[in-house]
Scaffold this motif. Structure first.
Motif, PDB file in Angstrom:
ATOM      1  N   ALA A 285       0.834  -1.205   0.000  1.00 38.45           N
ATOM      2  CA  ALA A 285       0.000   0.000   0.000  1.00 38.45           C
ATOM      3  C   ALA A 285       0.872   1.260   0.000  1.00 38.45           C
ATOM      4  N   ASN A 286       1.926   1.254   0.818  1.00 32.84           N
ATOM      5  CA  ASN A 286       2.828   2.403   0.845  1.00 32.84           C
ATOM      6  C   ASN A 286       3.520   2.595  -0.494  1.00 32.84           C
ATOM      7  N   ALA A 287       3.929   1.475  -1.103  1.00 31.80           N
ATOM      8  CA  ALA A 287       4.594   1.568  -2.409  1.00 31.80           C
ATOM      9  C   ALA A 287       3.626   2.094  -3.464  1.00 31.80           C
ATOM     10  N   GLU A 288       2.363   1.637  -3.397  1.00 30.70           N
ATOM     11  CA  GLU A 288       1.366   2.149  -4.354  1.00 30.70           C
ATOM     12  C   GLU A 288       1.131   3.640  -4.147  1.00 30.70           C
ATOM     13  N   GLN A 289       1.060   4.037  -2.866  1.00 26.68           N
ATOM     14  CA  GLN A 289       0.868   5.454  -2.575  1.00 26.68           C
ATOM     15  C   GLN A 289       2.065   6.280  -3.048  1.00 26.68           C
TER      16      GLN A 289
END
Length: 374
Positions: free
Chosen positions: A128-132
């Motif tokens: 999720a952090n990488a997508e954000q």
């Protein structure tokens, strides 16, 4: 008849004397036989005493054998019972240890499940952090692209403005040239008037001329600088402007960041998949250990039950062996008593026989003597 009676008496006397002689002889023989019988009687009595002693010893030995058999059997039973208790304790301890192993293995499964969930949750957060981060970098890249477009527009405007400023500077320079000429003319006119012009007028005319010369000098410098700047800008073009270059650098950095974030996202997905696989493996391994611990616990219970049963059979066997040993010892005691009784009875019979024989010899001597006396 009297002679007949006398003759008869003489014959009887002679018969009595013969009988007495025979009786004396037989009495002597009987006395000799009586002495032998007495010896036989003494031997028989000695045999009886020996039989009593032997019987007492045999019975005593047999009784001790019975007591020893009872004691030995009791000891074997006690030892066997102790083995049963040891087997029960060992089985209980082994069962407790096996149960603890099963509990530890089950806790390992729970820990593996929790750890797998934690790792998957962390991996999901990383994704999720990488997508954000990727979305942020993409927005930054779009903004950088927009800034570059705007920078190019601004560069075009700056070039146009620079051209206008150069044109204005050139006009200002021409105006300054005219101002110098006008100031010079006024100064000359003031000087030509001579004393008719006041000192203040002369000074003002001179100041105006000096200011016009200074302004022309400044305008020429400004025009020269703008011309050089315009030449440089024209040579660099729109793409060579500092604003556009800066925007291009920001766009390139943003695009690189987008690439990095795409790689980071792919790595996060890969790590999440790996964490899921590893978690599945860890849980499976922990569950296998639980199964092994349960099988070991079952084997331990079976082994303990067999050990206890074997020890209990040893107790039963020891009790049976003890009973058999005691029975054999008691049988031997009974046999010893019977043998002693037979030995004593035999000795007593020998004594009775010897006594009867001795008594018979004495009676024969007495009969013979009685016949003689008669």
């Amino acid at each position: 008849p009297a002679f007949i009676n006398i003759a008869g008496a003489l014959q009887a006397q002679k018969a009595a004397q013969d009988a007495s002689t025979t009786a004396s002889l037989k009495g002597g023989q009987a006395a000799g036989q009586g002495a032998g019988k007495a010896l036989q009687l003494a031997g028989a009595q000695q045999s009886l005493a020996t039989a009593h002693r032997n019987a007492a010893q045999q019975i005593s030995h047999a009784q001790r054998a019975v007591a020893d058999a009872v004691e030995s059997g009791a000891e074997r039973v006690r030892q066997a019972q102790e083995k049963v208790q040891d087997a029960v304790r060992s089985a209980a301890e082994a069962n407790r240890s096996a149960a603890q192993q099963v509990k530890a293995a089950q806790q390992s499964v729970a820990d593996a499940v929790q750890q797998a969930a934690d790792r998957q949750r962390a991996a999901a957060e990383q994704v999720a952090n990488a997508e954000q981060s990727l979305a942020d970098s993409q927005r930054t890249a779009r903004q950088a692209q927009e800034d570059l477009t705007q920078a190019r527009k601004d560069a075009v405007l700056e070039l146009a403005e620079l051209s206008n400023r150069l044109a204005d500077a050139q006009l200002s320079e021409r105006d300054a040239v005219l101002s110098v000429q006008e100031a010079r003319d006024r100064l000359r006119a003031t000087q030509a008037v001579g004393s008719k012009a006041t000192l203040l007028q002369q000074q003002r005319a001179q100041l105006s001329y000096d200011q016009a010369v200074q302004r022309l000098k400044e305008e020429k410098a400004e025009t020269k600088n703008l011309a050089a700047e315009k030449k440089k800008a024209d040579k660099a073009g729109v793409e060579g402007s500092d604003t556009v270059k800066t925007a291009q650098e920001r766009l390139a950095a943003a695009q690189r960041n987008v690439g990095d974030q795409q790689k980071a996202l792919a790595k996060a997905h890969q790590e999440a998949a790996q964490q899921q696989i590893q978690g599945t493996k860890d849980i499976a391994a922990a569950q296998a250990k639980v199964s092994e611990a349960q099988r070991n616990a079952a084997r331990t219970q079976e082994d303990g039950a067999r050990s206890v049963a074997r020890a209990q059979r040893e107790v039963t066997q020891a009790a049976e062996d003890s009973a058999e040993g005691v029975a054999r010892a008691q049988e031997q005691l009974a046999q010893a008593r019977m043998s002693a009784a037979d030995s004593i009875a035999s000795a007593e019979r020998q004594i009775a026989s010897a006594s009867q024989q001795a008594a018979g010899g004495v009676d024969q001597a007495a009969v013979a003597q009685a016949k003689y006396q008669a």
